[in-house]
Design a protein around this motif. Structure first.
Motif, PDB file in Angstrom:
ATOM      1  N   GLN A 129       3.997 -25.017 -21.818  1.00  0.00           N
ATOM      2  CA  GLN A 129       4.970 -24.469 -22.754  1.00  0.00           C
ATOM      3  C   GLN A 129       4.250 -23.600 -23.781  1.00  0.00           C
ATOM      4  O   GLN A 129       3.371 -24.068 -24.496  1.00  0.00           O
ATOM      5  CB  GLN A 129       5.720 -25.583 -23.486  1.00  0.00           C
ATOM      6  CG  GLN A 129       6.738 -25.095 -24.510  1.00  0.00           C
ATOM      7  CD  GLN A 129       7.913 -24.390 -23.846  1.00  0.00           C
ATOM      8  OE1 GLN A 129       8.665 -24.996 -23.101  1.00  0.00           O
ATOM      9  NE2 GLN A 129       8.071 -23.101 -24.134  1.00  0.00           N
ATOM     10  N   VAL A 130       4.627 -22.319 -23.835  1.00  0.00           N
ATOM     11  CA  VAL A 130       4.092 -21.424 -24.862  1.00  0.00           C
ATOM     12  C   VAL A 130       5.065 -21.397 -26.029  1.00  0.00           C
ATOM     13  O   VAL A 130       6.264 -21.173 -25.850  1.00  0.00           O
ATOM     14  CB  VAL A 130       3.891 -20.001 -24.308  1.00  0.00           C
ATOM     15  CG1 VAL A 130       3.405 -19.059 -25.415  1.00  0.00           C
ATOM     16  CG2 VAL A 130       2.914 -20.021 -23.143  1.00  0.00           C
ATOM     17  N   GLN A 131       4.540 -21.648 -27.222  1.00  0.00           N
ATOM     18  CA  GLN A 131       5.330 -21.592 -28.457  1.00  0.00           C
ATOM     19  C   GLN A 131       4.704 -20.558 -29.385  1.00  0.00           C
ATOM     20  O   GLN A 131       3.526 -20.210 -29.251  1.00  0.00           O
ATOM     21  CB  GLN A 131       5.353 -22.953 -29.156  1.00  0.00           C
ATOM     22  CG  GLN A 131       5.952 -24.078 -28.337  1.00  0.00           C
ATOM     23  CD  GLN A 131       5.910 -25.413 -29.075  1.00  0.00           C
ATOM     24  OE1 GLN A 131       5.056 -25.649 -29.931  1.00  0.00           O
ATOM     25  NE2 GLN A 131       6.835 -26.305 -28.734  1.00  0.00           N
ATOM     26  N   GLY A 136       3.079 -19.957 -39.563  1.00  0.00           N
ATOM     27  CA  GLY A 136       1.907 -20.819 -39.455  1.00  0.00           C
ATOM     28  C   GLY A 136       2.211 -22.291 -39.356  1.00  0.00           C
ATOM     29  O   GLY A 136       1.284 -23.093 -39.178  1.00  0.00           O
ATOM     30  N   SER A 137       3.487 -22.685 -39.446  1.00  0.00           N
ATOM     31  CA  SER A 137       3.805 -24.122 -39.422  1.00  0.00           C
ATOM     32  C   SER A 137       5.019 -24.473 -38.566  1.00  0.00           C
ATOM     33  O   SER A 137       5.098 -25.573 -38.018  1.00  0.00           O
ATOM     34  CB  SER A 137       4.024 -24.634 -40.852  1.00  0.00           C
ATOM     35  OG  SER A 137       5.083 -23.934 -41.480  1.00  0.00           O
ATOM     36  N   THR A 138       5.988 -23.582 -38.450  1.00  0.00           N
ATOM     37  CA  THR A 138       7.189 -23.835 -37.653  1.00  0.00           C
ATOM     38  C   THR A 138       7.018 -23.197 -36.277  1.00  0.00           C
ATOM     39  O   THR A 138       6.760 -21.995 -36.175  1.00  0.00           O
ATOM     40  CB  THR A 138       8.435 -23.249 -38.341  1.00  0.00           C
ATOM     41  OG1 THR A 138       8.547 -23.795 -39.656  1.00  0.00           O
ATOM     42  CG2 THR A 138       9.686 -23.584 -37.548  1.00  0.00           C
ATOM     43  N   TRP A 139       7.198 -24.001 -35.222  1.00  0.00           N
ATOM     44  CA  TRP A 139       6.915 -23.532 -33.865  1.00  0.00           C
ATOM     45  C   TRP A 139       8.191 -23.466 -33.039  1.00  0.00           C
ATOM     46  O   TRP A 139       9.041 -24.350 -33.115  1.00  0.00           O
ATOM     47  CB  TRP A 139       5.900 -24.449 -33.192  1.00  0.00           C
ATOM     48  CG  TRP A 139       4.581 -24.430 -33.901  1.00  0.00           C
ATOM     49  CD1 TRP A 139       4.200 -25.240 -34.935  1.00  0.00           C
ATOM     50  CD2 TRP A 139       3.503 -23.530 -33.667  1.00  0.00           C
ATOM     51  NE1 TRP A 139       2.933 -24.903 -35.345  1.00  0.00           N
ATOM     52  CE2 TRP A 139       2.478 -23.862 -34.586  1.00  0.00           C
ATOM     53  CE3 TRP A 139       3.294 -22.494 -32.764  1.00  0.00           C
ATOM     54  CZ2 TRP A 139       1.270 -23.174 -34.623  1.00  0.00           C
ATOM     55  CZ3 TRP A 139       2.087 -21.816 -32.795  1.00  0.00           C
ATOM     56  CH2 TRP A 139       1.088 -22.160 -33.725  1.00  0.00           C
ATOM     57  N   THR A 140       8.297 -22.413 -32.223  1.00  0.00           N
ATOM     58  CA  THR A 140       9.481 -22.162 -31.408  1.00  0.00           C
ATOM     59  C   THR A 140       9.082 -21.992 -29.947  1.00  0.00           C
ATOM     60  O   THR A 140       8.157 -21.224 -29.636  1.00  0.00           O
ATOM     61  CB  THR A 140      10.206 -20.889 -31.888  1.00  0.00           C
ATOM     62  OG1 THR A 140      10.559 -21.040 -33.264  1.00  0.00           O
ATOM     63  CG2 THR A 140      11.464 -20.640 -31.067  1.00  0.00           C
ATOM     64  N   ARG A 176       0.736 -21.314 -29.293  1.00  0.00           N
ATOM     65  CA  ARG A 176       0.037 -22.440 -28.703  1.00  0.00           C
ATOM     66  C   ARG A 176       0.543 -22.692 -27.295  1.00  0.00           C
ATOM     67  O   ARG A 176       1.651 -22.296 -26.940  1.00  0.00           O
ATOM     68  CB  ARG A 176       0.147 -23.686 -29.574  1.00  0.00           C
ATOM     69  CG  ARG A 176       1.530 -24.158 -29.933  1.00  0.00           C
ATOM     70  CD  ARG A 176       1.450 -25.275 -30.984  1.00  0.00           C
ATOM     71  NE  ARG A 176       2.749 -25.904 -31.232  1.00  0.00           N
ATOM     72  CZ  ARG A 176       2.957 -26.869 -32.133  1.00  0.00           C
ATOM     73  NH1 ARG A 176       1.941 -27.324 -32.865  1.00  0.00           N
ATOM     74  NH2 ARG A 176       4.155 -27.389 -32.291  1.00  0.00           N
ATOM     75  N   VAL A 177      -0.313 -23.338 -26.499  1.00  0.00           N
ATOM     76  CA  VAL A 177      -0.007 -23.642 -25.096  1.00  0.00           C
ATOM     77  C   VAL A 177      -0.085 -25.154 -24.947  1.00  0.00           C
ATOM     78  O   VAL A 177      -1.159 -25.750 -25.130  1.00  0.00           O
ATOM     79  CB  VAL A 177      -0.985 -22.946 -24.137  1.00  0.00           C
ATOM     80  CG1 VAL A 177      -0.586 -23.205 -22.683  1.00  0.00           C
ATOM     81  CG2 VAL A 177      -1.054 -21.449 -24.423  1.00  0.00           C
TER      82      VAL A 177
END
Length: 241
Positions: A129-131, A136-140, A176-177
Motif C-alpha cells: 500500500q502506497v500512502q 508530514g503526519s496525516t497519511w492517505t 510510504r510503502v
C-alpha cells in the motif's frame, strides 16, 4: 505584433521551456558512498538531493544485494546494495502499519512522480500500500501494488501524484510503502503462490526516486537573457534609425 513584442514572447516561451523537463528531486540507491564493492553495506542517505528514509511500525532493516534474483534497475552492478526490510506484523495483525517512509520537499516542482524497485521474498506480503502526506503526519491511501511472485524484483513501480492537490511545491510531502492485507480480507497473502506469509519475510527496496517538473518561474540561463537583451537593443536602434 511588432518585432519587439515577438521577441519578448519568444523569451517567455524559452523561460517556460527551460523548466519543462522532468528532473530527479531526490533518489536513494542505498549504495555505500564511497563505493566499497560490498552489497552487504550501504547507506540510507540520499544519493541525489535531500530527504529522509525511515522504518515504520517496528520494521527492521539491513543491506543486501541489489543484483540478486534478477536484480534491481540500479546500474551499479557489483556494488549494488538494496535496503532489506523485515520484522513485519504477524498474520492477521497490523494492516498497513509496517514498511518504509520517505520525506522529500517538492518546493519548486510540480507534476510529482514517485518510483521504486522492490524485491519480494517468498513469504513476504504480496500487497504494497502506497500512502502520501502533504503535512508530514496525516497519511492517505493512494496506490496498491501486487507482488505475485517470490524471490523476484518488481522494478519501476510508478506512482503519479500530479493530480493530487498540495503535493507539488510542498516542503512537507512524503510517501510510504506498507504491507497490506489482501483486498477484502483480514489476512496477508504470501508473495509466492505456494508460500505462506511470515513476519520474517523481506521486502528489499532500491532506486527509490522522487521526480518532478521545475516550476515555470525558474529563470532561463543568463546567456539566453543576454542574447535576448542584446537583440532587443539592436531592434530598438534600428527602429530609431
Amino acid at each position: 505584433m511588432n518585432k519587439k513584442m515577438m521577441m519578448a514572447s519568444a523569451l517567455v516561451v524559452l523561460s517556460v521551456s527551460a523548466g519543462a523537463e522532468a528532473a530527479v528531486i531526490t533518489q536513494w540507491n542505498f549504495n555505500s558512498n564511497p563505493a566499497d564493492s560490498a552489497t552487504g553495506t550501504g547507506t540510507g542517505a540520499p544519493s541525489i538531493g535531500s530527504g529522509s528514509a525511515s522504518l515504520v511500525g517496528g520494521t527492521t532493516a539491513t543491506f543486501a544485494s541489489g543484483d540478486a534474483s534478477g536484480g534491481s534497475s540500479d546500474p551499479a552492478t557489483g556494488d549494488d546494495s538494496g535496503w532489506n526490510t523485515t520484522s513485519y506484523a504477524a498474520q492477521g495483525a497490523g494492516n498497513k502499519t509496517r514498511g518504509t517512509r520517505y520525506l522529500v520537499s517538492t518546493v519548486g516542482f510540480n507534476n510529482i512522480q514517485v518510483s521504486y524497485d522492490l524485491r519480494h521474498s517468498n513469504t513476504s506480503s504480496k500487497y504494497e500500500q502506497v500512502q502520501y502526506t502533504t503535512d508530514g503526519s496525516t497519511w492517505t491511501d493512494f496506490a496498491l501494488f501486487s507482488g505475485a511472485a517470490g524471490d523476484t524484483w518488481f522494478n519501476g513501480r510508478s506512482v503519479d501524484f500530479s493530480s493530487i492537490a498540495g503535493v507539488a511545491n510542498n516542503a512537507n510531502f512524503g510517501f510510504r510503502v506498507l504491507a497490506a492485507f489482501a483486498p477484502s480480507t483480514s489476512a496477508y497473502a504470501a508473495s509466492s503462490p505456494t508460500g505462506t506469509y511470515g513476519s520474517t519475510g523481506t521486502w528489499r527496496f532500491d532506486m527509490v526516486t522522487v521526480s518532478g517538473t521545475a516550476l515555470a518561474a525558474v529563470p532561463v540561463p543568463g546567456a539566453v537573457w543576454l542574447f535576448g537583451s542584446a537583440l532587443l537593443g539592436f531592434l530598438g536602434v534600428r527602429r530609431k534609425a
